[in-house]
Write a protein that holds these residues in place. Sequence first.
Motif, PDB file in Angstrom:
ATOM      1  N   TYR A  45       0.827  -1.204   0.000  1.00 46.62           N
ATOM      2  CA  TYR A  45       0.000   0.000   0.000  1.00 46.62           C
ATOM      3  C   TYR A  45       0.867   1.262   0.000  1.00 46.62           C
ATOM      4  CZ  TYR A  45      -4.174  -2.781   1.227  1.00 46.62           C
ATOM      5  OH  TYR A  45      -5.226  -3.662   1.228  1.00 46.62           O
ATOM      6  N   LEU A  46       1.914   1.259   0.829  1.00 46.66           N
ATOM      7  CA  LEU A  46       2.777   2.433   0.950  1.00 46.66           C
ATOM      8  C   LEU A  46       3.536   2.687  -0.350  1.00 46.66           C
ATOM      9  CD1 LEU A  46       3.846   4.618   2.888  1.00 46.66           C
ATOM     10  CD2 LEU A  46       5.681   3.025   3.517  1.00 46.66           C
ATOM     11  N   SER A  47       4.104   1.645  -0.939  1.00 43.93           N
ATOM     12  CA  SER A  47       4.907   1.810  -2.154  1.00 43.93           C
ATOM     13  C   SER A  47       4.059   2.188  -3.366  1.00 43.93           C
ATOM     14  CB  SER A  47       5.697   0.528  -2.448  1.00 43.93           C
ATOM     15  OG  SER A  47       4.822  -0.550  -2.749  1.00 43.93           O
ATOM     16  N   HIS A  48       2.758   1.866  -3.320  1.00 46.78           N
ATOM     17  CA  HIS A  48       1.864   2.206  -4.419  1.00 46.78           C
ATOM     18  C   HIS A  48       0.971   3.410  -4.094  1.00 46.78           C
ATOM     19  CE1 HIS A  48       3.122  -1.802  -5.706  1.00 46.78           C
ATOM     20  NE2 HIS A  48       2.633  -1.529  -6.892  1.00 46.78           N
ATOM     21  N   ASN A  49       1.330   4.132  -3.021  1.00 43.20           N
ATOM     22  CA  ASN A  49       0.615   5.361  -2.630  1.00 43.20           C
ATOM     23  C   ASN A  49      -0.874   5.142  -2.407  1.00 43.20           C
ATOM     24  OD1 ASN A  49       2.949   7.043  -2.764  1.00 43.20           O
ATOM     25  ND2 ASN A  49       2.750   7.070  -4.999  1.00 43.20           N
ATOM     26  N   LYS A  50      -1.232   3.984  -1.880  1.00 44.03           N
ATOM     27  CA  LYS A  50      -2.633   3.694  -1.600  1.00 44.03           C
ATOM     28  C   LYS A  50      -3.016   4.050  -0.163  1.00 44.03           C
ATOM     29  CE  LYS A  50      -3.227  -0.012  -4.987  1.00 44.03           C
ATOM     30  NZ  LYS A  50      -4.328   0.656  -5.733  1.00 44.03           N
ATOM     31  N   ALA A  51      -2.087   3.923   0.768  1.00 49.13           N
ATOM     32  CA  ALA A  51      -2.368   4.201   2.177  1.00 49.13           C
ATOM     33  C   ALA A  51      -1.058   4.236   2.949  1.00 49.13           C
ATOM     34  CB  ALA A  51      -3.288   3.133   2.759  1.00 49.13           C
ATOM     35  N   VAL A  52      -1.116   4.845   4.120  1.00 51.34           N
ATOM     36  CA  VAL A  52       0.035   4.834   5.037  1.00 51.34           C
ATOM     37  C   VAL A  52      -0.443   4.188   6.330  1.00 51.34           C
ATOM     38  CG1 VAL A  52       1.747   6.213   6.269  1.00 51.34           C
ATOM     39  CG2 VAL A  52       0.951   6.949   4.006  1.00 51.34           C
ATOM     40  N   ILE A  53      -0.168   2.906   6.477  1.00 46.72           N
ATOM     41  CA  ILE A  53      -0.627   2.146   7.634  1.00 46.72           C
ATOM     42  C   ILE A  53       0.551   1.343   8.192  1.00 46.72           C
ATOM     43  CG2 ILE A  53      -2.233   0.374   8.463  1.00 46.72           C
ATOM     44  CD1 ILE A  53      -4.076   1.162   6.117  1.00 46.72           C
ATOM     45  N   HIS A  54       0.763   1.445   9.490  1.00 53.90           N
ATOM     46  CA  HIS A  54       1.907   0.782  10.114  1.00 53.90           C
ATOM     47  C   HIS A  54       1.486   0.040  11.381  1.00 53.90           C
ATOM     48  CE1 HIS A  54       4.865   2.698   7.511  1.00 53.90           C
ATOM     49  NE2 HIS A  54       4.286   3.874   7.755  1.00 53.90           N
ATOM     50  N   LYS A  55       2.281  -0.913  11.746  1.00 58.59           N
ATOM     51  CA  LYS A  55       2.094  -1.586  13.037  1.00 58.59           C
ATOM     52  C   LYS A  55       2.583  -0.651  14.131  1.00 58.59           C
ATOM     53  CE  LYS A  55       3.146  -5.779  15.647  1.00 58.59           C
ATOM     54  NZ  LYS A  55       1.733  -5.935  16.063  1.00 58.59           N
TER      55      LYS A  55
END
Length: 214
Positions: A45-55
Motif C-alpha cells: 500500500y505504501l509503495s503504491h501510494n494507496k495508504a500509510v498504515i503501520h504496526k
Amino acid sequence: MTIRYPNGKKYVPAQRSARVENKNLSFSNRGKTLEDELNETNEYYLSHNKAVIHKKPVPIQIVHVKYPARSAAVITEAYFRSPSTTDYNGVWKGKYIDFEAKETKNTTSFPLQNIHEHQVEHMKKVTEQEGIAFLLVKFASLERYFIVPYEYFEEKWERMIAGGRKSITLQEMEDISIEVYAGFNPRLDYLAALDSLLQKPEVDTRLKGRKTYE
C-alpha cells in the motif's frame, strides 16, 4: 530477554504450533503469520501510494542490560510501559484507520478472550471520532480472513458482558463480516473490503458472501 507487564507479570509469547511451522513452504505464503501478511500488504500500500498504515510500536521500559562485549549490548529484562491498544493504524483516502489483528486455531468460533477490554474501549473512542475501527480475524486452520466492523463486534462483546456466549461463531462471523480473500500482491487486500463496505453503508448484518474483488 525477560519482558514484564506494568503489573509485574512475566510476558510469555504465544507459541506457534508445529502444524503452522511445518506447513509446505513451497507455496509462497504458507506458514506466514497474519502479522507477516499484513506487514507485506501495508508495504505494498505504501509503495503504491494507496495508504500509510503501520504496526504500532510497543512501548517498553528497559530494566537490565548486559554487555558481553564492549561493542554489544543485550537487554535481559524489560517491562511494557503501558497496555497496548490495537495493532495497526494509519491513513487511507483521508480516513483514519485503526484495527486489531487476531488469529485463532479454532475452526468453529473466535474466542472473545483474545480481545482485551481496553482495546474495545479504544476502538469505541476511535469510532466516536468518526475513525474506522475494526477487527481483522484469521481462522488459521481454514485460511479464511474476516473484517469485523467495530459496531458489529460491539454487539457480540456486549452479549458476552451480559452473560451470553463468549465467542463469535463462524456462522456469525460470516453474517457480520466482510470476508477478505488472500491473493498474491497485495497478499491481503483488506482496504478493498473496507471500500466495498463504505460504498454501501445501508448494508446491515446482511454482509454474508460479499467478496472484496468484485
